[in-house]
Design an enzyme around this catalytic site. Structure first.
Site, PDB file in Angstrom:
ATOM      1  N   ASP A 343     -16.378-105.988  18.800  1.00  0.00           N
ATOM      2  CA  ASP A 343     -17.637-105.498  18.932  1.00  0.00           C
ATOM      3  C   ASP A 343     -18.060-104.541  17.500  1.00  0.00           C
ATOM      4  OD1 ASP A 343     -16.650-103.018  19.455  1.00  0.00           O
ATOM      5  OD2 ASP A 343     -17.546-102.724  21.273  1.00  0.00           O
ATOM      6  N   ASP A 345     -19.707-100.792  16.631  1.00  0.00           N
ATOM      7  CA  ASP A 345     -20.025 -99.493  17.485  1.00  0.00           C
ATOM      8  C   ASP A 345     -20.863 -98.662  16.612  1.00  0.00           C
ATOM      9  OD1 ASP A 345     -18.254 -99.964  20.059  1.00  0.00           O
ATOM     10  OD2 ASP A 345     -16.752-100.002  18.475  1.00  0.00           O
ATOM     11  N   ASP A 434     -22.459-102.028  20.282  1.00  0.00           N
ATOM     12  CA  ASP A 434     -22.644-100.800  21.221  1.00  0.00           C
ATOM     13  C   ASP A 434     -23.401 -99.716  20.430  1.00  0.00           C
ATOM     14  OD1 ASP A 434     -21.111-101.663  23.227  1.00  0.00           O
ATOM     15  OD2 ASP A 434     -19.307-100.418  22.881  1.00  0.00           O
TER      16      ASP A 434
HETATM   17  N1  CTP Z   1     -15.432 -95.073  23.868  1.00  0.00           N
HETATM   18  C1  CTP Z   1     -15.830 -94.165  24.529  1.00  0.00           C
HETATM   19  N2  CTP Z   1     -16.459 -94.431  25.814  1.00  0.00           N
HETATM   20  C2  CTP Z   1     -16.676 -95.740  25.944  1.00  0.00           C
HETATM   21  C3  CTP Z   1     -16.470 -96.776  25.122  1.00  0.00           C
HETATM   22  C4  CTP Z   1     -15.598 -96.481  24.188  1.00  0.00           C
HETATM   23  O1  CTP Z   1     -15.545 -92.984  24.141  1.00  0.00           O
HETATM   24  N3  CTP Z   1     -17.259 -95.899  26.852  1.00  0.00           N
HETATM   25  C5  CTP Z   1     -14.690 -94.647  22.443  1.00  0.00           C
HETATM   26  C6  CTP Z   1     -13.114 -95.160  22.607  1.00  0.00           C
HETATM   27  O2  CTP Z   1     -12.320 -93.933  22.324  1.00  0.00           O
HETATM   28  C7  CTP Z   1     -12.842 -96.220  21.387  1.00  0.00           C
HETATM   29  C8  CTP Z   1     -14.078 -96.158  20.510  1.00  0.00           C
HETATM   30  O3  CTP Z   1     -15.172 -95.462  21.612  1.00  0.00           O
HETATM   31  O4  CTP Z   1     -11.837 -95.860  20.935  1.00  0.00           O
HETATM   32  C9  CTP Z   1     -14.630 -97.535  20.407  1.00  0.00           C
HETATM   33  O5  CTP Z   1     -14.503 -98.472  21.418  1.00  0.00           O
HETATM   34  P1  CTP Z   1     -14.071 -99.960  21.292  1.00  0.00           P
HETATM   35  O6  CTP Z   1     -15.286-100.633  20.752  1.00  0.00           O
HETATM   36  O7  CTP Z   1     -14.022-100.518  22.757  1.00  0.00           O
HETATM   37  O8  CTP Z   1     -12.835-100.028  20.438  1.00  0.00           O
HETATM   38  P2  CTP Z   1     -12.715-100.288  19.047  1.00  0.00           P
HETATM   39  O9  CTP Z   1     -11.636 -99.372  18.793  1.00  0.00           O
HETATM   40  O10 CTP Z   1     -13.726-100.183  18.221  1.00  0.00           O
HETATM   41  O11 CTP Z   1     -11.756-101.591  19.003  1.00  0.00           O
HETATM   42  P3  CTP Z   1     -12.716-103.044  18.687  1.00  0.00           P
HETATM   43  O12 CTP Z   1     -12.533-102.967  17.138  1.00  0.00           O
HETATM   44  O13 CTP Z   1     -11.755-104.024  19.697  1.00  0.00           O
HETATM   45  O14 CTP Z   1     -13.937-103.088  19.005  1.00  0.00           O
HETATM   46 MN    MN Z   2     -17.356-100.696  21.495  1.00  0.00          MN
HETATM   47 MN    MN Z   3     -15.521-101.425  18.851  1.00  0.00          MN
END
Ligand code: CTP
Ligand code: MN
Ligand code: MN
Length: 510
Positions: A343, A345, A434
Site C-alpha cells: 500500500d 501510507d 492509508d
Molecule cells: N502501523 C500502525 N498502525 C496500524 C497500521 C500500521 O502503527 N494500524 C504502522 C506499522 O508500524 C507499520 C507502518 O505503520 O510499520 C506501515 O504499515 P504497513 O503499510 O502495514 O507496512 P509497511 O511497512 O508500509 O509495508 P508495506 O510496504 O507492505 O506496505
Molecule cells: Mn499501511
Molecule cells: Mn505500507
C-alpha cells in the site's frame, strides 16, 4: 636464538609461551619502550612480515619474533578482529583487555610518522570497551562487523535494504508466518527477531562460526541456519511450503479484509481455492472482503515507486485544496526506501487547522475523490485520541488517530515508464492507500510510528519500557520515573529522549 634476519615464523604447533622478554634480535635501538609489537604472519605472508618487522625496528619500535606475554600490540593484515581472536584461541592465548589488536594501517601510519600514532576505531580490530589506550574510538560502522556488539534491539541496529542474508531471512519470514497462522506467538516472535537481526548484518553468514555473538539466534534458529548452510535449503521451510494449512492461509489472507479468523474458518470448511470461496453461496463477505475480491489482481501485484509517486501527487493535491498549510508525508515502507509495497501510507498534519477543520479534512478529501470517481473503497476511522492518555503498554496496540483505509483508482497516464500494468486494458490500477491525520504537536510520534518497520517499532517500544522505564506509542512518550510526557518536534528528539543513536528511516528495515 634466531639470527637477525631469520624470519621463518610460520605457525608451529604447541609453541611454548614465552614469559619475560624474548628480545627482538636486532641491533636497532628501542625508542618506544612501552610498546611491544607482534606482527601476525597469517594472511600477510612471510616476506611482507619480515619487511615490516625490519622497518619498524629501524624506526625504534620493539618487535617480537614470537608471541609472548610482553606483547602489547598485535598487528594484522587482511584479518578481522574475529580472525585474530580465533587465531589467538588456537594458540591457547587469551586476549586480555590490555592487548591491542590492530590493523596494519596503524603500523604503516606509525612508520610514516616515525613514532606511535593514536589508535582509533579505524585501526582497532576489536573495540575495548574500557580501554584507556583508545580514547577516540571511531564510528561503529567503520569497525569490522564480526566483532561489533550487536544489540538485541532492532532500534539499536542499522538495517538497510541491503540484505546479505536473504537465503536465511526468507526462510525465517516463512517460518514466522507459519507460526503466526498457527497462533504460536512465541515461536513467531523468535523467527521474526532472527530474521530482523540477520537483515542488519553487514556480511553474509557463511559458516556457523559467523553466528557467534549474534543475539536473537536460539537453538531452533541455529538449527535452521545450519541446515541451509549444509544443504542450501531448509527442510523445515520446505515442509511449511508444501503444508495445506500454510498454503491456504497464505492464499486467503492475501485478500484485503481477510484476517486469521476468516482464513481459519474457510480452511476448516474445506476450502482450498479463492474461486471456490468466492462462488460459494453460503458464505457472507464484509464490504472490505468484497472489495478485496473485486480488486484482487491489482492489490496482490505490489505498488511500485512510480505508482506511489503518482498517488502522492493525488493526495497532496486533494489535501492542499482544503488545508493549504497541511503537510503530507509518505510513511511506511516507501519512506524506508522500499521499491515496492502492499500500500502507500501517508501522515497528514496541519499547524493552523482548528480541531473541526482537522476532523473534516479526510472526509472532504475522500468526498472529492468520490466525485472524481477515484474512490473504490473507503473506511473512515474516527479519532479516539486524548491528550493525556498514557502511551499503550501493548507492543502492537493500534493508534487513536483519525484515519482512513482506502482503495484508489490510479489512471495509467499518471504513471510514467510503467508498461506492465498498462497491458490489462482497463486503463487503471486499484491501489491500497492509508491516510492518517494527527494533531500537529504529535506529528513526530506519529511519523516514527507509521514509518515502521513493524519489528523496528516493536523493539523501540520494548527498549523504551525495559531499558528506559518509559512508555512509547504512536502518540506520545512518557517518562515513568519523572512522571512527565516528553515532547518532540522531530524523530531525532524522540531518539534523543530515549538515549538512542538516531536511526535514519532507510536504516529501519528490520
Ligand atoms: N502501523 C500502525 N498502525 C496500524 C497500521 C500500521 O502503527 N494500524 C504502522 C506499522 O508500524 C507499520 C507502518 O505503520 O510499520 C506501515 O504499515 P504497513 O503499510 O502495514 O507496512 P509497511 O511497512 O508500509 O509495508 P508495506 O510496504 O507492505 O506496505
Ligand atoms: Mn499501511
Ligand atoms: Mn505500507
Amino acid at each position: 636464538m634466531d639470527p637477525p634476519q631469520a624470519v621463518h615464523l610460520g605457525p608451529r604447533k604447541k609453541r611454548p609461551r614465552h614469559t619475560g622478554t624474548s628480545m627482538a634480535s636486532t641491533p636497532h635501538d628501542i625508542r618506544f619502550r612501552d610498546l611491544v609489537l607482534f606482527i601476525l604472519e597469517k594472511k600477510m605472508g612471510t616476506t611482507r612480515r619480515a619487511f615490516l618487522m625490519e622497518l619498524a625496528r629501524r624506526k625504534g619500535f620493539r618487535v617480537e619474533n614470537e608471541l609472548s606475554d610482553s606483547v602489547t600490540h598485535i598487528v594484522a593484515e587482511n584479518n578481522s578482529g574475529s580472525d585474530v581472536l580465533a587465531w589467538l584461541q588456537l594458540q591457547n592465548i587469551k586476549a586480555s583487555s590490555e592487548l591491542e589488536l590492530l590493523d596494519v594501517s596503524w603500523l604503516t601510519e606509525c612508520l610514516r610518522a616515525g613514532k606511535p600514532v593514536v589508535m582509533t576505531g579505524r585501526h582497532q580490530l576489536v573495540v575495548r570497551r574500557n580501554s584507556s589506550s583508545s580514547p577516540t574510538p571511531g564510528p561503529q560502522d567503520t569497525l569490522p562487523p564480526a566483532v561489533q556488539k550487536i544489540s538485541e534491539y532492532a532500534c539499536q541496529r542499522k538495517t538497510t535494504l541491503n540484505n546479505y542474508n536473504r537465503v536465511f531471512t526468507d526462510a525465517f519470514d516463512i517460518l514466522a508466518e507459519d507460526s503466526e497462522f498457527r497462533e504460536n506467538e512465541g515461536s513467531c516472535l523468535a523467527f521474526m527477531r532472527a530474521a530482523a537481526v540477520l537483515k542488519s548484518l553487514p556480511f553474509p553468514i557463511i559458516s556457523m562460526r559467523d553466528t557467534e555473538g549474534i543475539p536473537c539466534l536460539g537453538d531452533k534458529v541455529k538449527c535452521v541456519i545450519e541446515g541451509i548452510i549444509e544443504d542450501g535449503e531448509s527442510s523445515e521451510v520446505n515442509t511449511v511450503l508444501s503444508d495445506e494449512r500454510y498454503k491456504s492461509f497464505k492464499l486467503f489472507t492475501s485478500v484485503f479484509g481477510v484476517g486469521l479468523k476468516t482464513a481459519e474458518k474457510w480452511f476448516r470448511m474445506g476450502f482450498r481455492t479463492l474461486s471456490k470461496v468466492e462462488s460459494d453461496k453460503s458464505l457472507t463477505f464484509t464490504r472490505m472482503q468484497k472489495a478485496g475480491f473485486l480488486y484482487y489482481e491489482d492489490l496482490v501485484s505490489c505498488v511500485n515507486r512510480a505508482e506511489a509517486e503518482a498517488i502522492s501527487v493525488l493526495v497532496k493535491e486533494a489535501v492542499a485544496a482544503f488545508l493549504p498549510d497541511a503537510s503530507v508525508t509518505v510513511t511506511g515502507g516507501f519512506r524506508r526506501g522500499k521499491m515496492t509495497g502492499h500500500d502507500v501510507d501517508f501522515l497528514i498534519s496541519s499547524p493552523e487547522a482548528t480541531e473541526e477543520e482537522e476532523q473534516q479534512l479526510l472526509h472532504k478529501v475522500t468526498d472529492l475523490w468520490k466525485q472524481q470517481g477515484l474512490l473504490l473503497y473507503c473506511d473512515h476511522i474516527e479519532s479516539t485520541f486524548e491528550k493525556f492518555k498514557l502511551p499503550s503498554r501493548k507492543v502492537d496496540a493500534l493508534d487513536h488517530f483519525q484515519k482512513c483505509f482506502l482503495i484508489l483508482k490510479l489512471h495509467h497516464q499518471r504513471v510514467d515508464g510503467d508498461r506492465s500494468s498498462q497491458q490489462d486494458g482497463k486503463g487503471w490500477k486499484a491501489i491500497r492507500v492509508d491516510l492518517v491525520m494527527c494533531p500537529y504537536e504529535r506529528r513526530a510520534f506519529a511519523l516514527l510510528g507509521w514509518t515502521g518497520s513493524r519489528q523496528f517499532e516493536r523493539d523501540l517500544r520494548r527498549y523504551a519500557t525495559h531499558e528506559r522505564k518509559m512508555m512509547l506509542d504512536n502518540h506520545a512518550l512518557y517518562d515513568k520515573t519523572k512522571r512527565v510526557f516528553l515532547e518532540a518536534e522531530s524523530e531525532e528528539d524522540i531518539f534523543a529522549h530515549l538515549g538512542l543513536e538516531y536511526i535514519e528511516p532507510w536504516e529501519r528495515n528490520a
